[in-house]
Each structure stands twice: as C-alpha cells, then as structure tokens.
Design an enzyme around this catalytic site. Structure first.
Site, PDB file in Angstrom:
ATOM      1  N   LYS A   1       0.830  -1.211   0.000  1.00 10.80           N
ATOM      2  CA  LYS A   1       0.000   0.000   0.000  1.00 10.80           C
ATOM      3  C   LYS A   1       0.868   1.266   0.000  1.00 10.80           C
ATOM      4  O   LYS A   1       0.649   2.180  -0.784  1.00 10.80           O
ATOM      5  CB  LYS A   1      -0.923   0.031   1.247  1.00 10.80           C
ATOM      6  CG  LYS A   1      -1.898  -1.123   1.337  1.00 10.80           C
ATOM      7  CD  LYS A   1      -2.881  -0.939   2.493  1.00 10.80           C
ATOM      8  CE  LYS A   1      -2.270  -1.015   3.877  1.00 10.80           C
ATOM      9  NZ  LYS A   1      -1.757  -2.351   4.262  1.00 10.80           N
TER      10      LYS A   1
ATOM     11  N   ARG B   1      -9.682   0.859   8.861  1.00 13.31           N
ATOM     12  CA  ARG B   1      -9.341  -0.536   9.138  1.00 13.31           C
ATOM     13  C   ARG B   1     -10.464  -1.254   9.880  1.00 13.31           C
ATOM     14  O   ARG B   1     -10.324  -2.437  10.196  1.00 13.31           O
ATOM     15  CB  ARG B   1      -8.077  -0.597   9.989  1.00 13.31           C
ATOM     16  CG  ARG B   1      -6.796  -0.897   9.194  1.00 13.31           C
ATOM     17  CD  ARG B   1      -5.636  -0.848  10.167  1.00 13.31           C
ATOM     18  NE  ARG B   1      -4.485  -1.617   9.774  1.00 13.31           N
ATOM     19  CZ  ARG B   1      -3.402  -1.082   9.219  1.00 13.31           C
ATOM     20  NH1 ARG B   1      -3.349   0.182   8.928  1.00 13.31           N
ATOM     21  NH2 ARG B   1      -2.363  -1.852   8.943  1.00 13.31           N
TER      22      ARG B   1
ATOM     23  N   ARG C   1      11.269  -7.416   4.042  1.00 14.66           N
ATOM     24  CA  ARG C   1      11.318  -6.006   4.461  1.00 14.66           C
ATOM     25  C   ARG C   1      12.101  -5.880   5.768  1.00 14.66           C
ATOM     26  O   ARG C   1      12.889  -4.947   5.939  1.00 14.66           O
ATOM     27  CB  ARG C   1       9.890  -5.455   4.642  1.00 14.66           C
ATOM     28  CG  ARG C   1       9.873  -3.972   4.986  1.00 14.66           C
ATOM     29  CD  ARG C   1       8.497  -3.352   4.765  1.00 14.66           C
ATOM     30  NE  ARG C   1       7.536  -3.726   5.790  1.00 14.66           N
ATOM     31  CZ  ARG C   1       6.247  -3.407   5.751  1.00 14.66           C
ATOM     32  NH1 ARG C   1       5.753  -2.735   4.722  1.00 14.66           N
ATOM     33  NH2 ARG C   1       5.428  -3.758   6.710  1.00 14.66           N
TER      34      ARG C   1
ATOM     35  N   ARG D   1      11.229  -1.706  11.622  1.00 11.49           N
ATOM     36  CA  ARG D   1       9.857  -1.749  12.144  1.00 11.49           C
ATOM     37  C   ARG D   1       9.741  -2.920  13.100  1.00 11.49           C
ATOM     38  O   ARG D   1       9.866  -4.077  12.702  1.00 11.49           O
ATOM     39  CB  ARG D   1       8.871  -1.927  10.983  1.00 11.49           C
ATOM     40  CG  ARG D   1       8.454  -0.608  10.374  1.00 11.49           C
ATOM     41  CD  ARG D   1       7.386  -0.811   9.336  1.00 11.49           C
ATOM     42  NE  ARG D   1       6.155  -1.395   9.869  1.00 11.49           N
ATOM     43  CZ  ARG D   1       5.006  -1.376   9.237  1.00 11.49           C
ATOM     44  NH1 ARG D   1       4.909  -0.788   8.057  1.00 11.49           N
ATOM     45  NH2 ARG D   1       3.940  -1.929   9.769  1.00 11.49           N
TER      46      ARG D   1
ATOM     47  N   ARG E   1      -1.320  -9.637  12.888  1.00  9.72           N
ATOM     48  CA  ARG E   1      -1.844  -8.552  12.044  1.00  9.72           C
ATOM     49  C   ARG E   1      -2.737  -9.114  10.928  1.00  9.72           C
ATOM     50  O   ARG E   1      -3.729  -8.496  10.540  1.00  9.72           O
ATOM     51  CB  ARG E   1      -0.689  -7.733  11.452  1.00  9.72           C
ATOM     52  CG  ARG E   1      -0.024  -6.830  12.481  1.00  9.72           C
ATOM     53  CD  ARG E   1       1.391  -6.434  12.107  1.00  9.72           C
ATOM     54  NE  ARG E   1       1.473  -5.536  10.982  1.00  9.72           N
ATOM     55  CZ  ARG E   1       2.567  -5.375  10.228  1.00  9.72           C
ATOM     56  NH1 ARG E   1       3.665  -6.063  10.487  1.00  9.72           N
ATOM     57  NH2 ARG E   1       2.569  -4.533   9.237  1.00  9.72           N
TER      58      ARG E   1
HETATM   59  P1  AMP Z   1       0.648  -0.020   8.791  1.00  7.80           P
HETATM   60  O1  AMP Z   1       1.927   0.739   8.683  1.00  7.80           O
HETATM   61  O2  AMP Z   1      -0.478   0.576   7.992  1.00  7.80           O
HETATM   62  O3  AMP Z   1       0.810  -1.503   8.539  1.00  7.80           O
HETATM   63  O4  AMP Z   1       0.181   0.107  10.317  1.00  7.80           O
HETATM   64  C1  AMP Z   1       0.998  -0.357  11.379  1.00  7.80           C
HETATM   65  C2  AMP Z   1       0.167  -0.532  12.643  1.00  7.80           C
HETATM   66  O5  AMP Z   1      -0.386   0.731  13.020  1.00  7.80           O
HETATM   67  C3  AMP Z   1      -1.021  -1.467  12.533  1.00  7.80           C
HETATM   68  O6  AMP Z   1      -0.655  -2.830  12.696  1.00  7.80           O
HETATM   69  C4  AMP Z   1      -1.895  -0.964  13.682  1.00  7.80           C
HETATM   70  O7  AMP Z   1      -1.389  -1.386  14.931  1.00  7.80           O
HETATM   71  C5  AMP Z   1      -1.687   0.543  13.598  1.00  7.80           C
HETATM   72  N1  AMP Z   1      -2.677   1.192  12.698  1.00  7.80           N
HETATM   73  C6  AMP Z   1      -2.418   1.809  11.512  1.00  7.80           C
HETATM   74  N2  AMP Z   1      -3.556   2.293  10.955  1.00  7.80           N
HETATM   75  C7  AMP Z   1      -4.551   1.965  11.817  1.00  7.80           C
HETATM   76  C8  AMP Z   1      -5.964   2.146  11.810  1.00  7.80           C
HETATM   77  N3  AMP Z   1      -6.594   2.751  10.782  1.00  7.80           N
HETATM   78  N4  AMP Z   1      -6.666   1.669  12.864  1.00  7.80           N
HETATM   79  C9  AMP Z   1      -6.062   1.063  13.902  1.00  7.80           C
HETATM   80  N5  AMP Z   1      -4.751   0.833  13.979  1.00  7.80           N
HETATM   81  C10 AMP Z   1      -3.985   1.282  12.945  1.00  7.80           C
END
Ligand code: AMP
Length: 193
Positions: free
Chosen positions: A13, A88, A127, A135, A146
């Site tokens: 994404k 989400r 990654r 990360r 996740r």
């Molecule tokens: P990402 O970088 O989009 O994979 O997000 C990393 C982490 O941030 C996720 O695994 C969640 O813990 C948190 N996170 C990101 N976006 C959201 C969201 N819209 N709602 C809840 N948690 C989020």
C-alpha cells in the site's frame, strides 16, 4: 482526487501510494507512519501506541478517527489525499463517510491490493531484512496477529465500499510497476475490476 489504498499488511500500500501522489496531485496519508512518528517521539501516548503496534493490534477507533479528521483538513491535502492504512474497521469507514460528507468531499475509488497470506509473510521477512528490523512489528509472530486482525476486522470493510460501487480490485502479487499500471487503469474506469 481522494482515494483509498486498501489491503493486508505487506501488500504494498505504502509503495503504491507514494508512486501515485504526484500523478493524482494527492497527498499520501499513512496512518501507520503517523503512529510510528508518535511512538518515536517517546511521549506517553507514543509508549502506549508502541505496545499496541508491537502486539499487532489495532489502535482504538476514536484515536484513529481524530487523527485522520485532522490530517485531511491539512493544507497539504488541498489537491486530494490517498488514505493508506485507514479505514481498518467498519466504524472507521462510517466515521470517514460522515466527516467527508460534512466537508463536502468524497472518496472516488477504493483500490484493493489482493495478496495471498503466504506471499505476505515472505515479503514482511524480506522487508525486515532490508530495513535491518527498523519496524518492530515486522516479524513472523506479529505479522500472523496482524493478518488475523485484517481478516477479522478490516476485510469486513470491503462490502461497505462494494455497495457504493467504489471497489477496484488489483493483483497485488504482480511486479511493482505492473501493480501501478493496474491501479491507473482501474482509476480510469468507474467499473469494479
Ligand atoms: P501499517 O503501517 O499501515 O501496517 O500500520 C501499522 C500498525 O499501526 C497497525 O498494525 C496498527 O497497529 C496501527 N494502525 C495503523 N492504521 C490503523 C488504523 N486505521 N486503525 C487502527 N490501527 C492502525
């Protein structure tokens, strides 16, 4: 233009959102990046968030909704925004609808990057190796959590956008350039792919 890049963790994404910013004069809004910045600030809130992210869980809806409501009002989003990682959950999608209605804005496309779970695991491992584990949620155990969260809480958002005729499905397992091309093609058509 305002659109959403949707898909499971590791689907690409962020990579695709960054590539699309210039073409569509739209700003990438990565909620994951915003949360990681807060974690790195070392604030009290950041420490609470870090525990949630490292556990592979979702940050509560009210926190996320407020974060995004502020972000989309920013001057940087005057030309539009690309939501990467939001919504989400169904309550987040409903709140987004409400805030956009109030602002007289709308989502024009929801691009879904479809990737099999096994491929995601390989990508996250790659990654983690490339970034030297930058990360802390890029590991096998957290990814499995996740993915469970994605299937249980995030995938149910798809019918919400399908009912609005906004879903554009793209093969997220194709090479990066091809995924970008597929997205551009999907954005050019109003029909669901
Ligand atoms: P990402 O970088 O989009 O994979 O997000 C990393 C982490 O941030 C996720 O695994 C969640 O813990 C948190 N996170 C990101 N976006 C959201 C969201 N819209 N709602 C809840 N948690 C989020």
């Amino acid at each position: 233009m305002n659109f959403i890049i949707f898909g499971p963790p590791g689907a690409g994404k962020g990579t695709q959102a960054k590539r699309l910013e210039e073409k569509y004069n739209s700003r990438q809004l990565s909620t994951g990046d915003m949360l990681r910045a807060e974690c790195e600030s070392g604030s009290d809130l950041g420490q609470i968030l870090k525990a949630i992210l490292d556990g592979g869980q979702l940050v509560p809806d009210d926190v996320m909704i407020e974060l995004v409501a502020h972000a989309i009002e920013d001057e940087a989003c005057a030309g539009g925004f690309i939501l990467d990682g939001f919504p989400r959950t169904l309550p987040q999608a409903e709140a987004l609808d409400e805030m956009l209605n109030k602002a007289g804005k709308q989502i024009e496309h929801v691009i879904v990057l479809e990737v099999d779970d096994g491929v995601l695991l390989d990508r996250i491992k790659a990654r983690a190796a490339e970034t030297g584990g930058a990360r802390s949620d890029d590991n096998e155990e957290t990814l499995k959590k996740r993915l469970d969260v994605y299937h249980e809480q995030t995938a149910p958002v798809l019918p919400f956008y399908e009912a609005k005729g906004l879903l554009r499905k793209v093969d997220g397992m194709a090479p990066i350039d091809e995924v970008t091309q597929q997205i551009n093609a999907a954005m050019g058509s109003k029909a669901a792919a």
